[in-house]
Design an enzyme around this catalytic site. Sequence first.
Site, PDB file in Angstrom:
ATOM      1  N   HIS A   1     -11.209  -5.245   9.733  1.00 57.40           N
ATOM      2  CA  HIS A   1     -11.677  -5.126   8.350  1.00 57.40           C
ATOM      3  C   HIS A   1     -13.027  -4.427   8.237  1.00 57.40           C
ATOM      4  CE1 HIS A   1      -8.396  -7.619   7.180  1.00 57.40           C
ATOM      5  NE2 HIS A   1      -8.839  -7.813   5.951  1.00 57.40           N
TER       6      HIS A   1
ATOM      7  N   GLU B   1       0.813  -1.225   0.000  1.00 58.90           N
ATOM      8  CA  GLU B   1       0.000   0.000   0.000  1.00 58.90           C
ATOM      9  C   GLU B   1       0.849   1.280   0.000  1.00 58.90           C
ATOM     10  OE1 GLU B   1      -0.835  -2.687   1.719  1.00 58.90           O
ATOM     11  OE2 GLU B   1      -2.816  -3.165   0.923  1.00 58.90           O
TER      12      GLU B   1
END
Lengths: 314, 319
Positions: B124, B55
């Site tokens: 998440h 990322e």
Amino acid sequence: MTKEDYLELYKQMVIIRLIEEKCEELYQKSKIGGFMHLYIGQEAISARKPQDNVITAYRDHGIAIACGMDPKPLMAEMLGKVTGCCKGKGGSMHLADINLRFWGGHAIVGAHLALATGLAWADKQKGSDGVTLCFFGDGASNIGYFHESLNLAAVWKLPVLFICENNHYGMWTPVEDASAVTDIRKKALGYDIPSDVCDGMDLLAVRKASEKAIAHIRSGKGPFFLEVMTYRYRGHSMGDQRPYRTADEIKEWQTKDPIGKFEPVMMKKGITKEQIESIHAESAKVVEEAVRFAEESPFPPMEELYTDIYVENQ
Amino acid sequence: MSKALAQAMYEEMERDPNIVVLGEEVGAQGGTYGVTAGLFEKFGKDRVRDTPISEGVIVGAAVGAAMNGLRPVAEIMGINFAFLAMDQIVNHAAKIHSMFGGQFKCPLVVRTTSGGGKQLAATHSQTPDVIFAHFPGLKVVAPSTPAEAKALLKASIRSDDPVFFIEHSTMYSERGEVSDDPNFLLPIGKSDIKRKGKDVTIVTYSKMVSVSLKAAAELEKEGIEVEIIDLRSLRPLDLDPVFESFKKTNRAVIVEEGWKTFGIGSEVATRIYEECFDYLDAPIERVAQKEVPLPYSAELERAAIPQVKDVIAAVKKVL
């Protein structure tokens, strides 16, 4: 290289040295604020073409000059003046000039390696044969960005020259206490990126190694890793007087001084002592004028506080 | 809604060859949520690039490319992973233009998906949208319908400033008409009145717009008329329509999916107190997520996320 090339590169090194000494003086007089990291001892020179990009970390004064930045806007930026290269908003650690394709000093260690992959990707996408020269210190090779960026550059075959200026210390910590390998270039092996090492105190050696590396990249073979062995005479940043290095160690490196070492080489090329002396005099004048320009320039007006936050009007 | 977003990118990429898409599985696989479906086939691997699971360098490469003339749309698979790219988003994308005195532009979109409700457990399922809205230099957009998602994504891609574009993970299958006009855009930084009403002002955005609309339909049966304002972007924050509405209703409820502490409700309520103090008839209510990491078990998860009944209760409390 011609005699003129020698003179020009020598002058660049002298100007960098004088600018850094002047910055040190102005910092001590509190005319320069913030964090400041001097380049003295590391006056390595790049062999780039105008279409090539340069990006570096916060020890960026020398690289700005090597990219062709006029000492005046550089010095004005140091003093926080509106005539500075970033209008006084960046300071010592964030010099840049888009017209020189000098994409900045960046002060989050390792983060600009990721930016370098993007600069190179954009060039590749646009069909330019530009190469991105990305300078960083040995300390940056321990952060995640280093590994993510080398991996992406290798997978995407990006035209990036990763130049590790190994000055043997990350802040105050010696390389061997922070890195599992002390030859930083060994880390490039893990990404199948070819590498080389050179003596960073020897201008011609740096020149030769970087020319070779850039030619490799320009031929479309993807990234290259160059480790430049160098040394900073001063501390990590201003005010660093910590006893992590011995006086003998510093002295020993100073006997290999890149400027002093180059003088006999120039003489062999037929350059006279007078010519060398006149370069010193000229350079001193250039730096003196830059300081005067910076001192006489105004600080940014208060309206500047709210400019350039966004490109589009809010 | 995923098709609306894909259409937005497709149309923009047809218009401008400098637009590129990058991210994990965005290429031949069409994206984890199918949002980049069809782009790889049409525009090829150079413009629609799969990346490693990295990322930091996904956003970092996108920032560098944006500085050097491309207009990247980077997909970060989930907002929870955006924390791994936080440095690039807040220290670089948001500051590149200002810190270098306006020399560099960063026309970048970081698309990501936020929100709970899918039993993905604590790491998440977060809705930390407000964190990204803290930084001057960044724009933060979060649409609530397919039509607006398309028009706002197109505007974000055309923006010369970096935009953090938040899609709610449970809304990809939402259906709705979208405009066929490739030049239909919605301006970033304009709130929208989703429902007219005279009794209470609800300020909300993203998924919680539909939750609030359902609550409003229930309340209508009891004769309570709720006005709903969809912020659509969290920075710039357009509160003028909120103030206007509040001056009429004198009561407000702020509904967000994220946590209450230091949340969007904190900011909006304060601004209403500052601007409309004399119009206040009741303390402002905030509906937000319970202050816990979201659990996996479905009933527990539901109990933590704001539901229609919570909005109804809050509206009744301010009346």
